[in-house]
Design a protein around this motif. Structure first.
Motif, short mmCIF file in Angstrom:
data_model
loop_
_atom_site.label_atom_id
_atom_site.label_comp_id
_atom_site.label_asym_id
_atom_site.label_seq_id
_atom_site.Cartn_x
_atom_site.Cartn_y
_atom_site.Cartn_z
N ILE A 81 5.62 1.36 -1.95
CA ILE A 81 4.86 1.24 -3.19
C ILE A 81 3.97 2.47 -3.36
N SER A 82 3.60 3.08 -2.25
CA SER A 82 2.78 4.30 -2.26
C SER A 82 3.43 5.41 -3.08
N LYS A 83 4.73 5.41 -3.16
CA LYS A 83 5.43 6.46 -3.90
C LYS A 83 5.04 6.47 -5.38
N ASP A 221 -10.95 -0.59 -2.77
CA ASP A 221 -10.43 -0.96 -1.46
C ASP A 221 -9.05 -0.36 -1.18
N THR A 222 -8.75 0.75 -1.84
CA THR A 222 -7.46 1.41 -1.67
C THR A 222 -7.66 2.77 -1.02
N PHE A 223 -6.84 3.09 -0.05
CA PHE A 223 -7.01 4.34 0.68
C PHE A 223 -5.70 4.76 1.34
N LEU A 224 -5.67 6.02 1.77
CA LEU A 224 -4.52 6.59 2.46
C LEU A 224 -4.81 6.52 3.96
N GLU A 225 -4.04 5.70 4.66
CA GLU A 225 -4.32 5.44 6.07
C GLU A 225 -4.28 6.73 6.89
N GLY A 226 -5.32 6.91 7.72
CA GLY A 226 -5.41 8.08 8.56
C GLY A 226 -6.09 9.27 7.90
N TRP A 278 2.30 8.85 4.88
CA TRP A 278 1.57 9.74 3.97
C TRP A 278 2.00 9.54 2.51
N ALA A 279 2.47 10.58 1.85
CA ALA A 279 2.81 10.52 0.42
C ALA A 279 4.01 9.62 0.15
#
Length: 376
Positions: A81-83, A221-226, A278-279
């Motif tokens: 879904i990140s895409k 509450d949304t973020f890119l892990e790491g 990542w992305a």
């Protein structure tokens, strides 16, 4: 993460002749509770019916070892879904005239990266977005997964060029294709798009998502892990160690089954186990933020009319006279879906912190929720 939307959609259209006596609220909750009883550690869901009535529910625990209570707005990993987030930033850059969908990717990639991509001078931005580039997916390389499971590759962040190393000397899956003509799924496409975003903006992908999407939409509450300044962590993720790499990690003592359960807690062994995505799949979020995001995507508030059409085409599928807009994601310890169904005008979001069990999975839960929502 290479789950095609159509694999889920093709099982959705069901007979709607059943008459229900329970309220929808009770029926939705029963579906989640049954899914938990049959083996899903934690599940949260949101359903917006045809009449606009919204329901949110949860079942399970956030950590099965400690029986930690689950919150409806717990953060879950989203996988592919990140895409959608990555494609949205790219299309905003198109609106800002900072790149064109017909640009070849060589225009924005360093020479070292270019040298590892066959056909780099003929592949376009749109071909990356639409999975028609033919580029080999680094997640198909067993050496990548060996690094992840056996050498702490899921306990650290990765540089994008490290991921691209896994496609070097790999034959493309095909020559570049006409956009939308055929989807040859490759996570490498979206790693490259992330690199292009960072090149053009001279900023990190995480910061661009924050500036362009999370902050304006108040997706707090949304973020890119790491890559999160606050170092937030999503809910623990669990698997049944069935894959060859998971089985090997289990035999090596790197993974251990949770006491009294058939599941293994990936998050306990691998502290940043999904940051490599990542992305292509590294974002974590919750149903509240995803509901906001889906509404903004549907309303076209984030793009021009022209690029909104591209976004819709990239993230839509048709089946039996219905259109599904949004995305699904799946990987070890992750199942997620965020979909708007047309013309029935139903929204369904489901987040699960495991790869599923023998008896229940994302597709089954989605079908059951849809059946009830569509009987209004």
């Amino acid at each position: 993460m290479n789950k095609d939307l159509t694999l889920l959609f093709s099982t959705v259209i069901l007979s709607l002749s059943i008459v229900y006596s329970q309220s929808n609220t009770a029926k939705y909750q029963e579906i989640l509770d049954n899914a938990h009883k049959k083996g899903l550690p934690a599940i949260v869901a949101l359903v917006k019916d045809t009449d606009g009535t919204e329901w949110r529910g949860k079942s399970g625990v956030s950590n099965i070892e400690n029986d930690t209570p689950l919150d409806t707005n717990q953060n879950f990993r989203l996988a592919s879904i990140s895409k959608i987030f990555t494609s949205l930033v790219i299309l905003q850059l198109v609106d800002e005239n900072k790149l064109s969908l017909t640009d070849t990717i060589s225009k924005y990639l360093d020479v070292e990266i270019q040298s590892k991509i066959i056909n780099v001078n003929s592949i376009t931005i749109l071909q990356l977005l639409s999975h028609s580039s033919g580029i080999y997916s680094f997640t198909e390389n067993n050496d990548f997964w060996k690094e992840c499971y056996f050498y702490d590759g899921m306990s650290r962040t990765w540089l994008p060029n490290e991921l691209i190393n896994y496609i070097e000397n790999k034959k493309p899956d095909s020559e570049p294709l006409e956009p939308y003509s055929k989807k040859i799924y490759s996570n490498t496409n979206y790693i490259l798009l992330g690199m292009i975003i960072e090149k053009i903006t001279n900023n990190t992908l995480s910061n661009e998502c924050q500036k362009r999407i999370f902050t304006p939409l108040k997706m707090n509450d949304t973020f890119l892990e790491g890559f999160d300044d606050k170092e937030r962590k999503p809910i623990d993720s669990y698997i049944i160690p069935n894959s060859s790499f998971a089985k090997s990690a289990f035999k090596k003592g790197l993974l251990k089954k949770s006491k009294g359960y058939e599941f293994t807690n990936l998050s306990e062994t691998y502290k940043l186990f999904n940051s490599w995505a990542w992305a292509a799949g590294g974002i974590s979020s919750n149903i509240n933020d995803l509901s906001i995001f889906l509404s903004a995507l549907k309303n076209g508030n984030l793009l021009s009319d022209e690029t909104q059409k591209v976004l819709l085409q990239l993230n839509s599928s048709q089946d039996n006279g219905m259109t599904f807009f949004g995305g699904t994601g799946g990987s070890d310890g992750i199942q997620a879906t965020m979909l708007h169904l047309m013309p029935s005008n139903i929204d369904i979001i489901v987040l699960i912190n495991s790869s599923g069990s023998k008896e229940v999975n994302l597709s089954k839960v989605f079908r059951e929720l849809y059946k009830i929502a569509s009987t209004q």
